[in-house]
Design a protein around this motif. Structure first.
Motif, PDB file in Angstrom:
ATOM      1  N   GLU A 119      -7.109   8.484  -1.065  1.00 39.10           N
ATOM      2  CA  GLU A 119      -6.132   7.395  -0.959  1.00 39.10           C
ATOM      3  C   GLU A 119      -4.864   7.799  -0.216  1.00 39.10           C
ATOM      4  O   GLU A 119      -4.227   6.957   0.410  1.00 39.10           O
ATOM      5  CB  GLU A 119      -5.760   6.880  -2.351  1.00 39.10           C
ATOM      6  CG  GLU A 119      -6.878   6.158  -3.064  1.00 39.10           C
ATOM      7  CD  GLU A 119      -7.199   4.809  -2.442  1.00 39.10           C
ATOM      8  OE1 GLU A 119      -6.266   4.114  -1.992  1.00 39.10           O
ATOM      9  OE2 GLU A 119      -8.389   4.449  -2.404  1.00 39.10           O
ATOM     10  N   THR A 120      -4.487   9.064  -0.307  1.00 43.10           N
ATOM     11  CA  THR A 120      -3.211   9.496   0.273  1.00 43.10           C
ATOM     12  C   THR A 120      -3.360  10.319   1.540  1.00 43.10           C
ATOM     13  O   THR A 120      -2.393  10.515   2.261  1.00 43.10           O
ATOM     14  CB  THR A 120      -2.418  10.340  -0.742  1.00 43.10           C
ATOM     15  OG1 THR A 120      -3.158  11.525  -1.046  1.00 43.10           O
ATOM     16  CG2 THR A 120      -2.127   9.549  -2.000  1.00 43.10           C
ATOM     17  N   GLY A 121      -4.564  10.858   1.776  1.00 42.04           N
ATOM     18  CA  GLY A 121      -4.757  11.709   2.937  1.00 42.04           C
ATOM     19  C   GLY A 121      -4.301  13.140   2.707  1.00 42.04           C
ATOM     20  O   GLY A 121      -4.262  13.946   3.639  1.00 42.04           O
ATOM     21  N   GLY A 145      -2.263   5.663 -19.222  1.00 45.39           N
ATOM     22  CA  GLY A 145      -3.629   5.439 -19.667  1.00 45.39           C
ATOM     23  C   GLY A 145      -4.484   4.642 -18.698  1.00 45.39           C
ATOM     24  O   GLY A 145      -5.625   4.311 -18.996  1.00 45.39           O
ATOM     25  N   TYR A 146      -3.947   4.349 -17.537  1.00 47.08           N
ATOM     26  CA  TYR A 146      -4.721   3.636 -16.521  1.00 47.08           C
ATOM     27  C   TYR A 146      -4.103   3.882 -15.144  1.00 47.08           C
ATOM     28  O   TYR A 146      -2.964   4.304 -15.030  1.00 47.08           O
ATOM     29  CB  TYR A 146      -4.765   2.131 -16.810  1.00 47.08           C
ATOM     30  CG  TYR A 146      -3.413   1.466 -16.768  1.00 47.08           C
ATOM     31  CD1 TYR A 146      -2.913   0.923 -15.586  1.00 47.08           C
ATOM     32  CD2 TYR A 146      -2.619   1.391 -17.902  1.00 47.08           C
ATOM     33  CE1 TYR A 146      -1.668   0.325 -15.546  1.00 47.08           C
ATOM     34  CE2 TYR A 146      -1.379   0.795 -17.880  1.00 47.08           C
ATOM     35  CZ  TYR A 146      -0.908   0.263 -16.704  1.00 47.08           C
ATOM     36  OH  TYR A 146       0.329  -0.322 -16.665  1.00 47.08           O
ATOM     37  N   GLY A 147      -4.884   3.613 -14.126  1.00 48.96           N
ATOM     38  CA  GLY A 147      -4.407   3.745 -12.758  1.00 48.96           C
ATOM     39  C   GLY A 147      -5.570   3.713 -11.787  1.00 48.96           C
ATOM     40  O   GLY A 147      -6.711   4.001 -12.161  1.00 48.96           O
ATOM     41  N   ASP A 148      -5.290   3.358 -10.570  1.00 47.96           N
ATOM     42  CA  ASP A 148      -6.324   3.206  -9.547  1.00 47.96           C
ATOM     43  C   ASP A 148      -7.067   4.493  -9.248  1.00 47.96           C
ATOM     44  O   ASP A 148      -8.199   4.467  -8.793  1.00 47.96           O
ATOM     45  CB  ASP A 148      -5.716   2.676  -8.245  1.00 47.96           C
ATOM     46  CG  ASP A 148      -5.214   1.250  -8.372  1.00 47.96           C
ATOM     47  OD1 ASP A 148      -5.653   0.549  -9.310  1.00 47.96           O
ATOM     48  OD2 ASP A 148      -4.387   0.845  -7.543  1.00 47.96           O
ATOM     49  N   SER A 189       0.832  -1.194   0.000  1.00 45.81           N
ATOM     50  CA  SER A 189       0.000   0.000   0.000  1.00 45.81           C
ATOM     51  C   SER A 189       0.868   1.245   0.000  1.00 45.81           C
ATOM     52  O   SER A 189       2.073   1.198   0.260  1.00 45.81           O
ATOM     53  CB  SER A 189      -0.889   0.022   1.243  1.00 45.81           C
ATOM     54  OG  SER A 189      -0.102   0.277   2.390  1.00 45.81           O
ATOM     55  N   LEU A 190       0.259   2.366  -0.293  1.00 46.36           N
ATOM     56  CA  LEU A 190       0.967   3.643  -0.290  1.00 46.36           C
ATOM     57  C   LEU A 190       1.455   3.984   1.111  1.00 46.36           C
ATOM     58  O   LEU A 190       2.493   4.602   1.280  1.00 46.36           O
ATOM     59  CB  LEU A 190       0.034   4.739  -0.824  1.00 46.36           C
ATOM     60  CG  LEU A 190       0.654   6.045  -1.263  1.00 46.36           C
ATOM     61  CD1 LEU A 190       1.748   5.820  -2.299  1.00 46.36           C
ATOM     62  CD2 LEU A 190      -0.403   6.961  -1.821  1.00 46.36           C
TER      63      LEU A 190
END
Length: 118
Positions: free
Chosen positions: A84-86, A55-58, A28-29
């Protein structure tokens, strides 16, 4: 192909290689934070740029479309990246109005716009 585009492609490949090395051992990040240091707004913006280039990513909620020399996707990606990162979404938007390394990412009319050619 102009030299700016060639340099962009080389930098894109370098960033992709660096990210793959980090993510290969991370779940996870937040775990990446422990290894690589704090998650910064600049890191989030650069990750969004890379996702758009790939061209893609969560964090992308709509497909990335190419229109001339720009890539376009929904600005909702900033909201997802924020959750996702806060990192505050308003801070991320503010970072887009500051000087950036190429390629430049902007947010206009509910769209993220990445200029891929000079």
């Amino acid at each position: 192909m102009n030299t700016a585009l060639v340099q962009l492609k080389l930098r894109e490949r370098q960033l992709q290689d660096e990210l793959e090395q980090v993510w290969a051992s991370m779940d996870s990040l937040l775990e990446a934070h422990e290894v690589c240091g704090p998650i910064t707004p600049t890191l989030v913006i650069n990750t969004l740029k890379l996702m758009m280039l790939e061209g893609y990513g969560d964090w992308l909620v709509t497909p990335v479309e190419r229109t001339g020399d720009v890539l376009v996707t929904s600005a909702e990606a900033l909201k997802v990246a924020s959750m996702e990162t806060g990192i505050c979404q308003h801070l991320l938007r503010g970072m887009l109005s500051r000087a950036q390394h190429l390629p430049v990412l902007a947010c206009r009319n509910g769209k993220l716009i990445l200029r891929v050619e000079g």
